[in-house]
Structure formats: C-alpha cells, structure tokens
Design an enzyme around this catalytic site. Structure first.
Site, PDB file in Angstrom:
ATOM      1  N   ASN A   9      54.788  21.333   5.763  1.00  0.00           N
ATOM      2  CA  ASN A   9      56.000  20.241   6.442  1.00  0.00           C
ATOM      3  C   ASN A   9      57.270  21.246   6.286  1.00  0.00           C
ATOM      4  O   ASN A   9      57.602  20.901   4.899  1.00  0.00           O
ATOM      5  CB  ASN A   9      56.125  18.503   5.738  1.00  0.00           C
ATOM      6  CG  ASN A   9      57.080  18.700   6.090  1.00  0.00           C
ATOM      7  OD1 ASN A   9      58.657  18.938   7.517  1.00  0.00           O
ATOM      8  ND2 ASN A   9      57.470  17.196   5.626  1.00  0.00           N
ATOM      9  N   LYS A  11      60.660  21.103   6.972  1.00  0.00           N
ATOM     10  CA  LYS A  11      61.799  19.996   6.959  1.00  0.00           C
ATOM     11  C   LYS A  11      62.451  21.038   7.678  1.00  0.00           C
ATOM     12  O   LYS A  11      62.495  20.906   9.033  1.00  0.00           O
ATOM     13  CB  LYS A  11      61.973  19.688   5.639  1.00  0.00           C
ATOM     14  CG  LYS A  11      60.687  19.186   5.111  1.00  0.00           C
ATOM     15  CD  LYS A  11      61.216  18.681   3.724  1.00  0.00           C
ATOM     16  CE  LYS A  11      59.805  17.646   3.032  1.00  0.00           C
ATOM     17  NZ  LYS A  11      60.445  17.146   1.692  1.00  0.00           N
ATOM     18  N   HIS A  95      57.616  10.150   7.930  1.00  0.00           N
ATOM     19  CA  HIS A  95      57.608  10.942   6.714  1.00  0.00           C
ATOM     20  C   HIS A  95      59.078   9.760   6.182  1.00  0.00           C
ATOM     21  O   HIS A  95      59.930   8.975   6.622  1.00  0.00           O
ATOM     22  CB  HIS A  95      58.917  11.807   6.832  1.00  0.00           C
ATOM     23  CG  HIS A  95      58.432  12.895   5.565  1.00  0.00           C
ATOM     24  ND1 HIS A  95      59.434  12.831   4.752  1.00  0.00           N
ATOM     25  CD2 HIS A  95      57.783  13.826   5.274  1.00  0.00           C
ATOM     26  CE1 HIS A  95      59.177  13.665   3.887  1.00  0.00           C
ATOM     27  NE2 HIS A  95      58.210  14.644   3.694  1.00  0.00           N
ATOM     28  N   GLU A  97      61.708  10.739   4.561  1.00  0.00           N
ATOM     29  CA  GLU A  97      63.131  11.174   4.558  1.00  0.00           C
ATOM     30  C   GLU A  97      63.077  10.523   5.923  1.00  0.00           C
ATOM     31  O   GLU A  97      63.840   9.994   6.061  1.00  0.00           O
ATOM     32  CB  GLU A  97      63.138  12.918   4.357  1.00  0.00           C
ATOM     33  CG  GLU A  97      63.208  13.301   3.253  1.00  0.00           C
ATOM     34  CD  GLU A  97      62.102  14.477   3.290  1.00  0.00           C
ATOM     35  OE1 GLU A  97      61.800  14.809   4.004  1.00  0.00           O
ATOM     36  OE2 GLU A  97      62.206  15.161   1.914  1.00  0.00           O
ATOM     37  N   GLU A 167      52.906   9.911  -0.011  1.00  0.00           N
ATOM     38  CA  GLU A 167      53.264  10.148  -0.412  1.00  0.00           C
ATOM     39  C   GLU A 167      54.235   8.933  -1.541  1.00  0.00           C
ATOM     40  O   GLU A 167      54.920   9.485  -1.175  1.00  0.00           O
ATOM     41  CB  GLU A 167      54.106  11.590   0.698  1.00  0.00           C
ATOM     42  CG  GLU A 167      53.542  12.298   1.316  1.00  0.00           C
ATOM     43  CD  GLU A 167      54.472  12.902   2.057  1.00  0.00           C
ATOM     44  OE1 GLU A 167      53.910  14.403   1.357  1.00  0.00           O
ATOM     45  OE2 GLU A 167      55.345  12.955   2.493  1.00  0.00           O
ATOM     46  N   GLY A 173      59.364  16.383  -3.743  1.00  0.00           N
ATOM     47  CA  GLY A 173      60.705  17.463  -3.521  1.00  0.00           C
ATOM     48  C   GLY A 173      61.436  16.851  -5.178  1.00  0.00           C
ATOM     49  O   GLY A 173      62.899  18.216  -5.120  1.00  0.00           O
ATOM     50  N   SER A 213      55.301  17.310  -4.564  1.00  0.00           N
ATOM     51  CA  SER A 213      55.038  18.361  -4.996  1.00  0.00           C
ATOM     52  C   SER A 213      54.334  19.024  -5.537  1.00  0.00           C
ATOM     53  O   SER A 213      54.171  19.682  -6.919  1.00  0.00           O
ATOM     54  CB  SER A 213      56.352  17.946  -6.497  1.00  0.00           C
ATOM     55  OG  SER A 213      57.401  17.691  -6.384  1.00  0.00           O
TER      56      SER A 213
HETATM   57  C1  PEP Z   1      56.898  16.407   1.510  1.00  0.00           C
HETATM   58  O1  PEP Z   1      57.898  16.336   2.095  1.00  0.00           O
HETATM   59  O2  PEP Z   1      56.336  16.228   2.265  1.00  0.00           O
HETATM   60  C2  PEP Z   1      56.532  16.706   0.095  1.00  0.00           C
HETATM   61  C3  PEP Z   1      55.763  16.535  -0.156  1.00  0.00           C
HETATM   62  O3  PEP Z   1      57.285  17.295  -0.300  1.00  0.00           O
HETATM   63  P1  PEP Z   1      57.275  18.512  -1.297  1.00  0.00           P
HETATM   64  O4  PEP Z   1      56.198  19.015  -1.841  1.00  0.00           O
HETATM   65  O5  PEP Z   1      58.447  19.903  -1.964  1.00  0.00           O
HETATM   66  O6  PEP Z   1      57.466  17.156  -2.223  1.00  0.00           O
END
Ligand code: PEP
Length: 250
Positions: A9, A11, A95, A97, A167, A173, A213
């Site tokens: 992703n 973003k 997601h 976000e 998630e 992040g 992460s």
């Molecule tokens: C995401 O945005 O779906 C995500 C898992 O980000 P990150 O790997 O940076 O934590």
C-alpha cells in the site's frame, strides 16, 4: 491450500515516474516468484502507468479506495468500473486511515465492497482495533463489528473473492508489530466469525493478511502462523528491495 498474498500500500506517495521506477525494480526482483500473489496499490494518478509497467508480469494492480456509486455527481470520487478500466484486480477498502481521517464506516465499507464485487474487483477489506481498544479488552468486539459489518449481505462465492487484512491500528506506521501470537489469535478469531456468518468452507478458504509494520526482519515469523496468509505492507513497500524480501520470505 491458500495462496499467500503480499500487497504493498503506497498510500500518498510516489509521482508517476517514481511509481514506474519502483515497479520496474520490483518486477525484476520478484520475476522468479510463482507461489505468492504480489499486489501493488499506487495512488490513483499512477495506476495507468504502473499497469503498463507490470504487463505480462506476476504483479497485480490494486487501488487504495473506491466509491460505492458507478458514476454521477460525486466530485473527486473514483468508481469501480473506472478502476477495472485502468487495470485493477484489487481494491483496498476500509483502511484505518480512511476510517480515521475520512469518516469511513462499516456501512460505507460494505457498500464499497458490493460495488467492487459487482465489477469483478477483489476487495481487500481492512479491519483492526485501536490501541485503547486493545488495552481495554475490546479487540474481539471491534474485529467482530468491522468484519460482520464489512461483509454483510455477501454470498459465500462473493466473500471468497475478498481478502481480509487484519491491521491493528497501533501497529500501522509505528514500528510496533503485533507479535506472531497476537496476529494468529485475531486471525483465528476471524475464521471463527466467518464460520458463523457464512460457512466452514469460507472460513477455511478465505485469505487473511496481517498488516502493521511488516518488514523483512519480522515477515517470516508472522507468515509462519497457520492463519496468516500474507501481508499488507505500507512503509516497507516503498522500496523494491525490502518489499521483494518480504515477498520472498513467504
Ligand atoms: C498499512 O498502511 O496498511 C500498513 C500496514 O502500513 P505499515 O506497514 O507502514 O505499518
């Protein structure tokens, strides 16, 4: 039995030329991978260029969001037929976000999932608890709410075209990853929910990714969990080398 799926992703990152450069490098690094489904999700503006770059390769295209209507007076939105037209096979929906900053709800997620499926796009449905919810013992309630709300009204066949991405919001992040045991516990809980809402067959077959992460250093331990079928990767998908390493750890 379940083909692992690793999705990047990107973003709000990468201009068109940067996206093409990343995809070109990734394509070379993962050319020999046959047993993992590899997906990239660039910003809308780079979808067409990335689609041209991945032609004939083992990389599939995803969008990061979709609107629930096919067309009309909805300024700024992008529809499922448009994403299909530009070459997407997948679309990320719900997601954290989008839930946090753009008012996405279980109802809007459900509408978007149905719109995507109606145009043969495979939804990657994101679910996950906030830190405070985990710390106050509400993880299962939140996951139940996100999963059952997001997939409401889908047939078994429709649901099997979806992927669920667990998630935990506190791990996105932040550099904090759920332990493999924490991920496995929630993935197993989700399979239990699917048995109740749909069927044992769906519960066994549906792919559930972990996101939060994921890095080359922790990917293999997470992927080794029996109910973890891949990863949704943010930060580490912005470099071809780290994303390719995660793909190859599966
Ligand atoms: C995401 O945005 O779906 C995500 C898992 O980000 P990150 O790997 O940076 O934590």
């Amino acid at each position: 039995m379940r083909t692992p799926i690793i999705a990047g992703n990107w973003k709000l990152n990468k201009t068109i030329s940067e996206a093409v450069a990343l995809t070109t490098a990734l394509k070379a690094s993962v050319a020999d991978v046959a047993d993992v489904e590899i997906v990239v999700a660039p910003a809308f503006t780079a979808l067409a260029a990335v689609n041209a770059t991945i032609a004939g390769s083992n990389i599939r295209l995803s969008a990061q969001d979709v609107y629930s209507e096919d067309s009309g007076a909805f300024t700024g939105e992008v529809s499922a037929p448009m994403l299909k037209d530009v070459g997407c096979d997948y679309v990320i929906i719900g997601h954290s976000e989008r839930r946090q900053y753009f008012g996405e709800t279980n109802e809007s997620v459900n509408q978007k999932v149905k719109a995507a499926l109606a145009h043969d796009l495979k939804p990657i449905i994101c679910v996950g608890e906030q830190l405070e919810e985990r710390e106050t013992g509400q993880t299962e309630t939140v996951i139940d709410d996100h999963v059952t709300g997001g997939i409401a009204g889908l047939s078994d066949a429709e649901l099997l075209s979806c992927v669920i991405a667990y998630e935990p919001v506190w791990a996105i992040g932040t550099g904090k990853t759920a332990t493999p045991a924490q991920a496995q516990e929630v993935h197993s809980f989700i399979r239990g929910l699917l048995r109740k809402t749909h069927s044992a067959e769906v519960a066994v077959q549906l792919r559930i990714q972990y996101g939060g992460s994921v890095k080359p250093e922790n990917a293999s331990e997470l992927m080794a969990q029996p109910d973890v079928d891949g990863a949704l990767v943010g930060g580490a998908s912005l470099e071809a080398e780290s994303f390719a390493q995660i793909v190859k750890f599966v």
